[in-house]
Scaffold this motif. Structure first.
Motif, PDB file in Angstrom:
ATOM      1  N   GLY A  72       7.626  -5.172 -18.474  1.00  0.00           N
ATOM      2  CA  GLY A  72       6.477  -4.948 -17.603  1.00  0.00           C
ATOM      3  C   GLY A  72       6.237  -3.461 -17.437  1.00  0.00           C
ATOM      4  O   GLY A  72       6.086  -2.723 -18.410  1.00  0.00           O
TER       5      GLY A  72
ATOM      6  N   LEU B 133       4.881 -10.080 -11.784  1.00  0.00           N
ATOM      7  CA  LEU B 133       5.551 -11.371 -11.946  1.00  0.00           C
ATOM      8  C   LEU B 133       4.865 -12.460 -11.116  1.00  0.00           C
ATOM      9  O   LEU B 133       4.863 -13.627 -11.504  1.00  0.00           O
ATOM     10  CB  LEU B 133       7.023 -11.251 -11.542  1.00  0.00           C
ATOM     11  CG  LEU B 133       7.887 -10.418 -12.489  1.00  0.00           C
ATOM     12  CD1 LEU B 133       9.254 -10.141 -11.866  1.00  0.00           C
ATOM     13  CD2 LEU B 133       8.051 -11.124 -13.839  1.00  0.00           C
TER      14      LEU B 133
ATOM     15  N   GLU C  30       1.690 -12.707 -10.671  1.00  0.00           N
ATOM     16  CA  GLU C  30       0.548 -13.155 -11.478  1.00  0.00           C
ATOM     17  C   GLU C  30       0.990 -14.123 -12.570  1.00  0.00           C
ATOM     18  O   GLU C  30       0.242 -15.017 -12.951  1.00  0.00           O
ATOM     19  CB  GLU C  30      -0.151 -11.944 -12.095  1.00  0.00           C
ATOM     20  CG  GLU C  30      -0.832 -11.036 -11.073  1.00  0.00           C
ATOM     21  CD  GLU C  30      -1.583  -9.890 -11.741  1.00  0.00           C
ATOM     22  OE1 GLU C  30      -1.854  -9.994 -12.946  1.00  0.00           O
ATOM     23  OE2 GLU C  30      -1.888  -8.898 -11.058  1.00  0.00           O
ATOM     24  N   LYS C  31       2.209 -13.948 -13.075  1.00  0.00           N
ATOM     25  CA  LYS C  31       2.693 -14.794 -14.165  1.00  0.00           C
ATOM     26  C   LYS C  31       3.318 -16.094 -13.667  1.00  0.00           C
ATOM     27  O   LYS C  31       3.042 -17.173 -14.208  1.00  0.00           O
ATOM     28  CB  LYS C  31       3.714 -14.024 -15.006  1.00  0.00           C
ATOM     29  CG  LYS C  31       4.246 -14.823 -16.192  1.00  0.00           C
ATOM     30  CD  LYS C  31       5.123 -13.980 -17.093  1.00  0.00           C
ATOM     31  CE  LYS C  31       5.575 -14.776 -18.308  1.00  0.00           C
ATOM     32  NZ  LYS C  31       6.397 -13.969 -19.243  1.00  0.00           N
ATOM     33  N   PHE C  32       4.169 -16.000 -12.642  1.00  0.00           N
ATOM     34  CA  PHE C  32       4.949 -17.160 -12.205  1.00  0.00           C
ATOM     35  C   PHE C  32       4.502 -17.752 -10.868  1.00  0.00           C
ATOM     36  O   PHE C  32       5.016 -18.795 -10.452  1.00  0.00           O
ATOM     37  CB  PHE C  32       6.438 -16.794 -12.107  1.00  0.00           C
ATOM     38  CG  PHE C  32       7.057 -16.399 -13.416  1.00  0.00           C
ATOM     39  CD1 PHE C  32       7.081 -17.272 -14.489  1.00  0.00           C
ATOM     40  CD2 PHE C  32       7.601 -15.134 -13.589  1.00  0.00           C
ATOM     41  CE1 PHE C  32       7.652 -16.910 -15.702  1.00  0.00           C
ATOM     42  CE2 PHE C  32       8.166 -14.759 -14.788  1.00  0.00           C
ATOM     43  CZ  PHE C  32       8.196 -15.652 -15.859  1.00  0.00           C
TER      44      PHE C  32
ATOM     45  N   THR D 249       8.281 -22.684  -9.256  1.00  0.00           N
ATOM     46  CA  THR D 249       7.221 -22.467 -10.232  1.00  0.00           C
ATOM     47  C   THR D 249       7.286 -23.498 -11.344  1.00  0.00           C
ATOM     48  O   THR D 249       8.370 -23.863 -11.800  1.00  0.00           O
ATOM     49  CB  THR D 249       7.304 -21.050 -10.831  1.00  0.00           C
ATOM     50  OG1 THR D 249       6.308 -20.916 -11.852  1.00  0.00           O
ATOM     51  CG2 THR D 249       8.670 -20.766 -11.448  1.00  0.00           C
TER      52      THR D 249
END
Length: 241
Positions: A128, A164, A166-168, A77
């Motif tokens: 989260g 996670l 969606e974020k990373f 990522t």
């Protein structure tokens, strides 16, 4: 199985790629999907079951979208890994960890007793969708957050993996089989992320027992330390052959 080095330390298996970067990640296999849906179906609380299945569908849709075209995105990522906004492996982050501690600590002085390279346990932390009763952390002499580990139910961890993602971005996934002491087999799911500095994030179901697992952040320095410790143990054992 993927070409990885399994290092058992601090209560969890670490995954280290010899090249320093993850290989291209295939989409979810039918077996992986079936295992996750089976885990969700075992949940007795209706709303938790719905949330779990929704998270699995989200992971599948992300995986399907990634597989469009001839080239898949790597699991490496470009977004620096962070826990509650605290960057992993970056110096001078101790104050940020103290601020997080102060959100729930009953004694202020407790949050300033964070010593370099010693485990610190924080309580009642939210990450989260998971409320973490006990969070293990470790800070380096330079103030870098080198280790964070918490625990949750399997369905919570699957939901966390979806958040996670969606974020990373899409993680490296692995489905493996473990056995209880009496020989009963069950499936474990592991989600791995690695950022460009070599920091890692692992979410693993059933790493504690059949019903629960853990999530873990580890800095590149922490991973290198574990690699060195494993090599030293190996050399010591070879001397006794």
């Amino acid at each position: 199985m993927h070409s990885t080095l399994r290092l058992v330390g601090v209560g969890l298996t670490y995954w280290v790629l010899g090249t320093g970067a993850y290989a291209h990640q295939p989409p979810l296999t039918p077996n992986e999907m079936a295992a996750m849906m089976k885990g969700c179906d075992l949940i007795k609380t209706p709303n938790q079951k719905v949330l779990c299945m929704g998270a699995v569908k989200k992971l599948k849709s992300n995986s399907d979208a990634e597989n469009v075209g001839s080239v898949q995105k790597p699991s490496l990522t470009s977004i620096p890994l962070s826990f509650r906004g605290i960057l992993i492996g970056v110096p001078k982050q101790r104050a940020a960890l103290e601020s997080l501690c102060l959100e729930t600590a009953k004694r202020k002085e407790y949050c300033y007793e964070i010593n370099p390279d010693q485990d610190k346990h924080l309580v009642d932390v939210q990450f989260g969708n998971i409320h973490v009763p006990l969070l293990d952390t470790r800070v380096g002499a330079d103030g870098a957050i080198n280790f964070v580990k918490g625990y949750g139910r399997n369905d919570e961890l699957i939901q966390l993996a979806s958040l996670l993602t969606e974020k990373f971005g899409e993680p490296k996934k692995e489905l493996s089989t473990a056995h209880t002491r009496i020989g009963v087999a069950y499936e474990k799911l592991t989600f791995n992320w690695m950022d460009e500095k070599g920091n890692v994030l692992v979410v693993e179901t059933r790493s504690v027992n059949v019903d629960s697992g853990s999530f873990m952040f580890a800095s590149a320095a922490e991973m290198g330390k574990k690699t060195g410790e494993a090599a030293a143990v190996r050399e010591a054992l070879k001397g006794k052959l």
